[in-house]
Design a protein around this motif. Structure first.
Motif, short mmCIF file in Angstrom:
data_model
loop_
_atom_site.label_atom_id
_atom_site.label_comp_id
_atom_site.label_asym_id
_atom_site.label_seq_id
_atom_site.Cartn_x
_atom_site.Cartn_y
_atom_site.Cartn_z
N PRO A 84 -1.66 16.88 8.48
CA PRO A 84 -2.29 16.24 9.62
C PRO A 84 -2.64 17.26 10.70
O PRO A 84 -1.92 18.24 10.84
CB PRO A 84 -1.22 15.26 10.13
N PRO A 85 -3.75 17.02 11.39
CA PRO A 85 -4.09 17.94 12.47
C PRO A 85 -2.98 17.93 13.53
O PRO A 85 -2.28 16.93 13.65
CB PRO A 85 -5.38 17.36 13.05
N ALA A 86 -2.85 19.02 14.24
CA ALA A 86 -1.80 19.10 15.26
C ALA A 86 -1.91 17.92 16.21
O ALA A 86 -3.01 17.52 16.58
CB ALA A 86 -1.94 20.41 16.01
N GLY A 87 -0.79 17.38 16.57
CA GLY A 87 -0.79 16.33 17.58
C GLY A 87 -0.97 14.95 17.03
O GLY A 87 -0.91 13.98 17.77
N THR A 88 -1.19 14.77 15.73
CA THR A 88 -1.33 13.42 15.20
C THR A 88 -0.07 13.07 14.44
O THR A 88 0.54 13.91 13.81
CB THR A 88 -2.52 13.29 14.24
N ALA A 89 0.31 11.82 14.55
CA ALA A 89 1.52 11.38 13.87
C ALA A 89 1.14 10.82 12.52
O ALA A 89 0.32 9.92 12.45
CB ALA A 89 2.23 10.32 14.70
N ALA A 90 1.65 11.41 11.45
CA ALA A 90 1.41 10.83 10.13
C ALA A 90 2.60 9.96 9.77
O ALA A 90 3.62 10.00 10.42
CB ALA A 90 1.23 11.94 9.11
N ALA A 91 2.46 9.19 8.70
CA ALA A 91 3.47 8.26 8.16
C ALA A 91 3.82 7.16 9.11
O ALA A 91 3.54 7.19 10.25
CB ALA A 91 4.74 8.96 7.76
N VAL B 94 0.89 -1.16 0.00
CA VAL B 94 0.00 0.00 0.00
C VAL B 94 0.93 1.21 0.00
O VAL B 94 1.69 1.39 0.95
CB VAL B 94 -0.90 0.04 1.26
N VAL B 95 0.91 1.97 -1.11
CA VAL B 95 1.83 3.11 -1.20
C VAL B 95 1.05 4.41 -1.28
O VAL B 95 -0.11 4.45 -1.67
CB VAL B 95 2.77 3.01 -2.43
N GLY B 96 1.73 5.48 -0.92
CA GLY B 96 1.11 6.79 -0.93
C GLY B 96 1.90 7.66 0.03
O GLY B 96 2.59 7.14 0.91
N GLU B 97 1.78 8.96 -0.15
CA GLU B 97 2.59 9.83 0.69
C GLU B 97 2.03 9.90 2.10
O GLU B 97 0.95 9.37 2.39
CB GLU B 97 2.64 11.22 0.07
N SER B 98 2.77 10.57 2.96
CA SER B 98 2.37 10.73 4.35
C SER B 98 0.99 11.37 4.43
O SER B 98 0.71 12.34 3.74
CB SER B 98 3.42 11.63 5.01
N GLY B 99 0.12 10.81 5.24
CA GLY B 99 -1.23 11.37 5.42
C GLY B 99 -2.25 10.86 4.42
O GLY B 99 -3.41 11.26 4.45
N ILE C 71 2.20 -4.81 2.81
CA ILE C 71 3.24 -3.94 3.35
C ILE C 71 2.92 -2.48 3.05
O ILE C 71 2.69 -2.11 1.91
CB ILE C 71 4.62 -4.37 2.85
N ILE C 72 2.84 -1.70 4.11
CA ILE C 72 2.52 -0.29 3.99
C ILE C 72 3.83 0.48 3.90
O ILE C 72 4.69 0.31 4.77
CB ILE C 72 1.71 0.16 5.23
N THR C 73 4.00 1.26 2.85
CA THR C 73 5.28 1.95 2.68
C THR C 73 5.12 3.19 1.81
O THR C 73 4.16 3.31 1.06
CB THR C 73 6.31 0.99 2.02
N HIS C 74 6.08 4.12 1.93
CA HIS C 74 6.08 5.21 0.94
C HIS C 74 7.30 5.04 0.04
O HIS C 74 7.62 5.92 -0.73
CB HIS C 74 6.05 6.58 1.63
N ASP C 75 7.95 3.87 0.15
CA ASP C 75 9.18 3.62 -0.58
C ASP C 75 8.91 2.79 -1.84
O ASP C 75 8.71 1.59 -1.79
CB ASP C 75 10.14 2.88 0.37
N ILE C 76 8.85 3.49 -2.98
CA ILE C 76 8.51 2.82 -4.24
C ILE C 76 9.58 1.78 -4.63
O ILE C 76 9.25 0.71 -5.14
CB ILE C 76 8.41 3.87 -5.38
N GLU C 77 10.82 2.10 -4.35
CA GLU C 77 11.89 1.17 -4.73
C GLU C 77 11.74 -0.15 -3.99
O GLU C 77 11.86 -1.23 -4.56
CB GLU C 77 13.27 1.79 -4.43
N LEU C 78 11.45 -0.04 -2.71
CA LEU C 78 11.26 -1.23 -1.89
C LEU C 78 10.10 -2.08 -2.42
O LEU C 78 10.17 -3.29 -2.51
CB LEU C 78 10.94 -0.73 -0.49
N CYS C 79 9.05 -1.37 -2.83
CA CYS C 79 7.89 -2.08 -3.34
C CYS C 79 8.19 -2.77 -4.67
O CYS C 79 7.74 -3.88 -4.92
CB CYS C 79 6.89 -1.05 -3.38
N ARG C 80 9.03 -2.14 -5.48
CA ARG C 80 9.40 -2.77 -6.76
C ARG C 80 10.16 -4.07 -6.54
O ARG C 80 10.02 -5.02 -7.29
CB ARG C 80 10.31 -1.84 -7.56
N ILE C 81 10.98 -4.09 -5.51
CA ILE C 81 11.82 -5.28 -5.27
C ILE C 81 11.01 -6.40 -4.62
O ILE C 81 11.16 -7.56 -4.95
CB ILE C 81 13.02 -4.91 -4.36
#
Ligand SMILES: Nc1ncnc2c1ncn2[C@@H]1O[C@H](COP(=O)(O)OP(=O)(O)O)[C@@H](O)[C@H]1O
Ligand SMILES: [Mg+2]
Length: 317
Positions: free
Chosen positions: A310-317, A62-67, A233-243
């Protein structure tokens, strides 16, 4: 976008006709999954109408940027989101032939047999004050109904499987007494020792350097392969996903915009966002470019400041 999961003709032809009903090749089926945090004016739809399916033994990213909603989708599938923090609804959420109970009013997390989840930081998955041995015992006694002694032996076997040899010391240690790499291995062993059919791994490598990341991905791949489990696998790393993955689910602002075979993503991707994601990864061929393209050049709304902050106080990514 292809969500057709019928077996390829080659595999259908090879299956012997024994008269028995073959197991459904689809392990997880998600249709129209929506997750909303908060209520009223503060309501924020983090995942909007997501649909996809996962085959048995398949590795999907599952890929996509933070948030973009990756973690939220993983937590919703794992049953870890509950009202009033988050409201989850789905037209279909079927895991291993059973409908998962994920109604909007559910207020306690429900452990789904056969599904485990690991997180970016091993300390999030591990109990910081319990010894590694007792954490294994808790899982193994529940999953396999083993005695204490048998659970300890089984735990030591698992530690060896993930490459940890000093098993007596590790079993007596608390997580903070181990190195980061060891904790990551313990976390994978703990997640796999209950023989899950699906392991959801949320950014398991983003806190690690490149070579340790590969080690952890190799380990996740080997363990899930040996156990015949699927890996989401949840990631924002396209290279990792390709491998490491067979297919990619691309999330953008909470929506699934593409589901593609990783090997053919350039041809299969229909969304400008996916094309943007692929183009923004540095490659050796692009090394002579003065600069890499940015998402805003492909997706106009992204120009103003990529996914919603992301709203203040929430952890994204
Ligand atoms: N507990 C929460 N309460 C309110 N909003 C949240 C919460 N967790 C995540 N969000 C919001 O939901 C959206 C998706 O977040 P998340 O699933 O963490 O994205 P990702 O994992 O792709 O970075 C973001 O806008 C984030 O700020
Ligand atoms: Mg996340």
């Amino acid at each position: 976008m292809s969500t057709d999961l019928a077996l390829p003709a080659r595999e259908r032809a090879a299956a012997p006709d024994t008269g028995a009903v073959p197991p459904d090749p689809v392990l997880l089926r998600v249709a129209d999954l929506t997750v909303t945090y908060g209520t009223g004016e503060d309501a924020h739809v983090a995942v909007r109408g997501a649909s996809f399916a996962l085959r048995r033994g398949e590795r999907v990213a599952v890929v996509g940027e933070s948030g973009s909603g990756k973690t939220t989708m993983g937590l919703a599938i794992a049953g870890l989101l509950t009202a009033p923090t988050a409201v989850t609804s789905a037209a279909e959420l079927v895991f291993d032939g059973r409908a998962l109970e994920r109604g909007p009013a559910r207020t306690v997390p429900v452990r789904t047999p056969g599904l485990s989840m690991v997180f970016q930081d091993a300390m999030t998955s591990l109990d910081p004050v319990a010894t590694v041995g007792s954490q294994f015992a808790a899982v193994l006694r529940g999953a396999a109904r083993l005695s204490n002694k048998a659970a300890r032996e089984r735990a030591a076997e698992w530690l060896v499987r993930v490459g940890l040899t000093d098993t007596a010391r590790v079993l007596h240690a608390r997580p903070y007494e181990l190195s980061g790499g060891m904790r990551q291995r313990v976390m994978v062993a703990l997640a796999m020792c209950g023989s899950p059919r699906l392991l959801i791994a949320d950014e398991p490598t983003s806190a690690l350097d490149a070579s340790v990341s590969r080690d952890v991905m190799d380990l996740l791949t080997r363990m899930t392969q040996e156990e015949g489990a699927s890996l989401l696998i949840i990631t924002h790393d396209i290279e990792l996903c390709r491998i490491y993955t067979d297919r990619m689910i691309v999330l953008y602002r909470g929506e699934v915009v593409d589901v593609c075979a990783t090997a053919h993503v350039e041809q299969e991707a229909t969304s400008p966002y996916t094309k943007a994601l692929l183009s923004c990864v540095p490659t050796l061929e692009a090394a002579d470019l003065d600069r890499l393209p940015t998402l805003g050049e492909f997706v106009p709304e992204a120009a103003a400041g990529v996914a919603e902050a992301p709203p203040a106080g929430t952890a994204a990514a």
